[in-house]
Design a protein around this motif. Sequence first.
Motif, short mmCIF file in Angstrom:
data_model
loop_
_atom_site.label_atom_id
_atom_site.label_comp_id
_atom_site.label_asym_id
_atom_site.label_seq_id
_atom_site.Cartn_x
_atom_site.Cartn_y
_atom_site.Cartn_z
N ASN A 1 25.95 8.67 -9.32
CA ASN A 1 26.11 9.07 -10.71
C ASN A 1 26.75 7.96 -11.54
OD1 ASN A 1 24.99 11.41 -9.86
ND2 ASN A 1 26.80 12.70 -10.18
N ALA B 1 24.46 21.25 -10.85
CA ALA B 1 25.77 21.88 -10.68
C ALA B 1 26.21 21.91 -9.23
CB ALA B 1 25.69 23.31 -11.22
N SER B 2 27.47 22.29 -9.05
CA SER B 2 28.02 22.44 -7.70
C SER B 2 28.29 23.89 -7.34
CB SER B 2 29.34 21.66 -7.58
OG SER B 2 29.12 20.31 -7.85
N THR C 1 22.85 13.80 -3.49
CA THR C 1 23.49 13.43 -2.23
C THR C 1 22.41 13.59 -1.17
OG1 THR C 1 24.12 15.71 -1.80
CG2 THR C 1 25.76 14.34 -2.91
N SER D 1 27.53 7.32 -2.04
CA SER D 1 27.86 8.74 -2.15
C SER D 1 27.18 9.28 -3.41
CB SER D 1 29.37 8.93 -2.28
OG SER D 1 29.80 8.43 -3.54
N GLY D 2 27.26 10.59 -3.58
CA GLY D 2 26.72 11.21 -4.79
C GLY D 2 27.47 10.71 -6.02
N SER D 3 28.77 10.58 -5.90
CA SER D 3 29.57 10.13 -7.05
C SER D 3 29.19 8.71 -7.45
CB SER D 3 31.06 10.19 -6.72
OG SER D 3 31.44 11.53 -6.51
N THR E 1 31.96 14.42 -11.75
CA THR E 1 31.28 13.24 -12.28
C THR E 1 30.40 13.54 -13.49
OG1 THR E 1 29.46 13.58 -10.73
CG2 THR E 1 31.21 12.08 -10.03
N HIS E 2 30.45 14.77 -13.99
CA HIS E 2 29.65 15.11 -15.17
C HIS E 2 30.51 15.05 -16.44
CE1 HIS E 2 26.48 17.37 -12.51
NE2 HIS E 2 26.69 16.12 -12.14
N ALA F 1 22.34 17.17 -6.40
CA ALA F 1 23.13 17.02 -5.16
C ALA F 1 23.14 18.29 -4.30
CB ALA F 1 24.57 16.63 -5.51
N HIS F 2 23.28 19.46 -4.95
CA HIS F 2 23.38 20.69 -4.17
C HIS F 2 22.05 21.26 -3.73
CE1 HIS F 2 27.13 22.85 -3.28
NE2 HIS F 2 27.64 21.82 -3.92
N ASP G 1 21.16 15.99 -11.78
CA ASP G 1 21.90 15.74 -10.54
C ASP G 1 21.63 16.91 -9.61
OD1 ASP G 1 23.75 15.59 -8.51
OD2 ASP G 1 25.50 15.31 -9.82
N LYS H 1 24.09 17.24 1.75
CA LYS H 1 24.32 18.67 1.49
C LYS H 1 23.10 19.45 1.99
CE LYS H 1 27.66 17.67 -2.11
NZ LYS H 1 28.03 17.74 -3.54
#
Length: 414
Positions: free
Chosen positions: A97, A169-170, A221, A92-94, A123-124, A197-198, A195, A224
């Motif tokens: 990280n 960021a998310s 990730t 996973s993304g987490s 996770t940051h 991910a988004h 990161d 997404k």
Amino acid sequence: MSLEQFDKEIYDLTQKELQRQSDHLEMIASENFTLPEVMEAMGCVLTNKYAEGYPAKRYYGGCEFVDEIENLAIKRCKELFACNFANVQPNSGSQANQGVYMALLNPGDKILGMDLSHGGHLTHGAKVSSSGKIYESFFYGVELDGRINYDRVLDIAKIVRPKMIVCGASAYARVIDFAKFREIADEVGALLFADIAHIAGLVAGKEHPSPFPHAHVVSSTTHKTLRGPRGGIIMTNDEELAKKINSAIFPGIQGGPLMHVIAAKAVGFKFNLSSEWKIYANQVVKNAKKLAEVLMNRGFKLVSDGTDNHLVLMSFLDREFSGKDADLALGNAGITANKNTVPGETRSAFVTSGLRLGTPALTARGFKEKELELVGNKIADVLSDIGNTNLQARIKEELKELASKFIIYEKAIF
Ligand SMILES: *Cc1c(COP(=O)(O)O)cnc(C)c1O
């Protein structure tokens, strides 16, 4: 025997979920619809194979074919992001990280990341996450205008002197300036970890600048904006870092890799590398800009007054109702989104004064600006008369009708 015959309970719930995904408009910015081909790869015999280790360096026999699969996934990932090393095993993304931190930091080291309430990720360095328990975490945020002020980040970095700066960021609607972050990292002697991910799908489609060559290490990730299977990846150009990252993922934090998911990641990357991908990524951004324009024209305030990427963050600081109220009302109208804190937040994290809306999933269904204009107006209608449950029910039916013209899956199980 089919799943339907073997386990009717799970089968029926899966059918209900397909119906839910089909009838509602999915506007959670982190969600998307993957390809049927990706799901086919995930549902195959590769799930049976133990392959602890890395290609040609496994702890089990019989890995000749999974080695080829993982090598293909790595090759495509490197090509996609134009980098030299990729680890495609994070579940996973987490976990990606967690692997990055374990590879490059010692417990107690200082990290500087974006505040969760300003758009960062758990996770940051959030205190409830292992990243905030194992490492000493500090935060930067956005200004009241909703944007990162890089001079301010530098000021904080000079005081904190972190070993690593985390960017990405998310819930941030603007371009992230990786070059500026690298200048800051260099000035204080920190590693830069991006990161994405988004925004990875936008980076892959050249709709957002790449974190390379600025970041020392990059995670993402794959589910997404990339539209692949649920999972994570880590990339770098530095061979020494790559070795440390590999050891951190296995044996550091994970065991046997999910080979069926790694195969599905490879299939997803093939899609990301196609000419079709650029068209998709471009349409995601055009759709978000259209949505932003409509909402602002209808008198709603957006954090940072617009968007550069796949999401918009509405602010209700000037309204009687909360993010939670908006989330519920839109849910009743068939639109799935999520409440979100905003800069200058006055309500609790459970109630919030914001709403995050994304366009990746609707774009995957084939929605274009015309449909986003309509959807944006329906959102404005609901929020302008937020207690009107009759209106919500009526809009739900209208949107269901619209959604039925954009079928994404013929079936739930591949
Ligand atoms: C979603 C996200 C993650 C975590 O991904 P999971 O697969 O849910 O663990 C990490 N970082 C950022 C910025 C994210 O948005």
